[in-house]
Design an enzyme around this catalytic site. Structure first.
Site, short mmCIF file in Angstrom:
data_model
loop_
_atom_site.label_atom_id
_atom_site.label_comp_id
_atom_site.label_asym_id
_atom_site.label_seq_id
_atom_site.Cartn_x
_atom_site.Cartn_y
_atom_site.Cartn_z
N ASN A 116 70.46 -16.93 -21.11
CA ASN A 116 69.63 -16.13 -22.02
C ASN A 116 70.48 -15.04 -22.70
O ASN A 116 71.70 -15.11 -22.67
CB ASN A 116 68.40 -15.56 -21.32
N ARG A 117 69.81 -14.06 -23.31
CA ARG A 117 70.51 -13.14 -24.21
C ARG A 117 70.86 -11.80 -23.57
O ARG A 117 70.11 -11.30 -22.74
CB ARG A 117 69.63 -12.88 -25.45
N HIS A 142 73.53 -17.39 -23.50
CA HIS A 142 73.92 -18.47 -22.60
C HIS A 142 75.41 -18.51 -22.27
O HIS A 142 76.04 -19.57 -22.27
CB HIS A 142 73.49 -19.82 -23.19
N HIS A 212 69.05 -25.77 -18.03
CA HIS A 212 68.47 -25.81 -19.37
C HIS A 212 68.02 -27.23 -19.74
O HIS A 212 68.29 -27.69 -20.85
CB HIS A 212 69.50 -25.27 -20.36
N SER A 213 67.34 -27.90 -18.83
CA SER A 213 66.84 -29.24 -19.18
C SER A 213 65.73 -29.14 -20.22
O SER A 213 64.90 -28.24 -20.18
CB SER A 213 66.30 -29.95 -17.94
N TYR A 214 65.77 -30.08 -21.15
CA TYR A 214 64.72 -30.22 -22.16
C TYR A 214 63.80 -31.34 -21.70
O TYR A 214 64.23 -32.49 -21.63
CB TYR A 214 65.31 -30.62 -23.51
N ASP A 285 59.21 -18.77 -27.24
CA ASP A 285 60.60 -18.59 -26.81
C ASP A 285 60.66 -17.26 -26.07
O ASP A 285 61.33 -16.32 -26.50
CB ASP A 285 61.53 -18.60 -28.04
N GLU A 353 63.00 -22.39 -18.13
CA GLU A 353 64.25 -21.89 -17.55
C GLU A 353 63.93 -20.79 -16.54
O GLU A 353 63.59 -19.67 -16.93
CB GLU A 353 65.15 -21.36 -18.67
C1 GAL Z 1 66.79 -21.20 -25.23
C2 GAL Z 1 66.65 -19.96 -26.04
C3 GAL Z 1 66.34 -20.38 -27.46
C4 GAL Z 1 67.41 -21.30 -27.99
C5 GAL Z 1 67.65 -22.44 -27.01
C6 GAL Z 1 68.82 -23.28 -27.40
O1 GAL Z 1 67.06 -20.88 -23.89
O2 GAL Z 1 65.62 -19.14 -25.52
O3 GAL Z 1 66.19 -19.24 -28.28
O4 GAL Z 1 68.59 -20.56 -28.18
O5 GAL Z 1 67.87 -21.95 -25.74
O6 GAL Z 1 68.70 -23.80 -28.67
#
Ligand code: GAL
Length: 388
Positions: A116-117, A142, A212-214, A285, A353
């Site tokens: 994260n940020r 990240h 960070h699984s989608y 988000d 996440e």
């Molecule tokens: C997420 C983040 C999003 C975007 C994504 C990756 O974890 O919260 O803003 O950056 O990752 O595309």
């Protein structure tokens, strides 16, 4: 033998023996690959930064996972749908090259050193300021330019269902202090995927690890996730500024599009741009504060439960972390060629996440993400699968 049993015995054969190196595809695995159920491990054999990459298969009961040591990424996670059909519920690529050349998605990766940020890409620790790489507007995201998602981990198969991955992040890497030894263990239980993390450092540092699984519980590449049901065990969330850094406030979800305290479709309120937070996130988000972590007594509450509307696959997420970032795929653009000839697209996956809150190093009111020398960071998350 049905397709699922066939796949399982194929992987059992491929996964035996506690190999340190990726196994050679057996005839059975090759058939499973040809059937489009698994990527070919040959496409993951490469040398990156002088280190060998490969693909490892885990198997338990009806579940199969494929994991690469490039970024410690979950490449495939195959679970049965309500009719018993094997369904790959994570987005991913079918070759190492695609992971290297399409890096921004973080598909399946362990992200760190700080997932994260961090606002303005800097933080202070014990009076000293550390400057990080700005890879997300004014912020770092990240792990920076080359986070844990883009390095080669050392992998060791512990048994047919367990893979251990280790990585040494050196003092100063991406601007973070301290030599950090990180271990991630993926264990495929008969009903889910467990991730155990631990880490130690030789100097105080900050740390926030997540996977960070989608997910698309109808199957990767099968269209929108807007009709999935989602329940989040969170009464509060941390609103953000326009660059997605938390303001430091904690707001109740009640009466807002962030109220997922009951099972609710993801897409129902995702475009409610009268809500400034939805506008800032371009949808969802945001970090939610998990009830489990703020309960007086430890409880067994999940963090989240998501259900695929077409497949009936239910994923329950459990964790010891205080927060969960719910990202609804708002930055997905349909430019990524997925496994099995599928393509991704706008909001065709979601991420849950489990983690500490974004920007914690600069926000003293948030749970601390500092790890001191001599301390051990330990954390776990479990993605459990069932059907209905
Ligand atoms: C997420 C983040 C999003 C975007 C994504 C990756 O974890 O919260 O803003 O950056 O990752 O595309």
């Amino acid at each position: 033998m049905n397709k699922l049993n066939f796949l399982c015995s194929a992987i059992l054969l491929a996964g035996c023996g506690g190999n340190q190196q990726p196994v050679t595809a057996t005839a059975e695995t090759t058939t499973a690959i040809a059937a489009g159920l698994l990527p070919n491990p040959d496409s993951f054999r490469d040398t990156v930064d002088g280190l060998t990459t490969g693909l490892y298969f885990l198997h338990n009961g009806n579940l199969t996972a494929a994991i690469t040591n490039y970024g410690a990424r979950v490449v495939s996670l195959i679970v049965p749908d309500r009719n018993g059909n094997p369904t790959d519920v994570v987005l991913g690529y079918d070759s190492i090259g695609k992971y290297i050349h399409q890096p921004d998605t973080y598909f399946g990766a362990i992200v760190g050193r700080y997932g994260n940020r961090i606002g303005q890409a800097k933080f202070k620790l014990n009076g000293k300021e550390y400057t990080l790489y700005k890879n997300n507007g004014p912020n770092t995201l990240h792990g920076g330019k080359k986070g844990f998602d883009a390095v080669v981990w050392t992998a060791r198969k512990l048994d047919t269902a367990t893979l251990r991955l280790t990585y040494l992040s050196k003092d100063g890497e991406e601007g973070y202090p301290g030599n950090l030894n990180v271990t991630v263990i993926y264990t495929l239980d008969s009903n889910g995927l467990r991730i155990d993390y631990d880490a130690t450092t030789d100097k105080p540092t900050v740390l926030n690890l997540t996977n960070h699984s989608y997910f698309n519980l109808n199957g990767q590449g099968s269209g929108t996730i807007n009709n999935h049901l989602l329940q989040l065990y969170a009464d509060h969330y941390t609103p953000v500024d326009s660059t997605l850094i938390p303001t430091g406030k904690v707001e109740p979800v009640a009466g807002t599009p962030f109220d997922f305290t009951k099972p609710t479709t993801i897409g129902g309120r995702v475009d409610d741009t009268a809500n400034q937070q939805i506008k800032f996130g371009k949808g969802y988000d945001h970090n939610f504060m998990l009830l489990n972590s703020i309960a007086d007594e430890p409880s067994n509450l999940p963090a989240a439960i998501a259900t695929g509307d077409l497949s009936g696959i239910v994923m329950s997420v459990y964790t010891d972390q205080p927060g969960i970032q719910f990202y609804g795929g708002n930055f997905m653009a349909g430019t990524n060629p997925l496994k099995a000839g599928k393509t991704d697209g706008y909001r065709t996956a979601f991420c849950l996440e489990t983690q500490h809150f974004p920007n914690s190093p600069n926000e003293p009111s948030f749970p601390s993400t500092t790890l001191k020398a001599g301390e051990k960071y330990v954390s776990w998350t479990f993605f459990k699968f069932s059907t209905k």
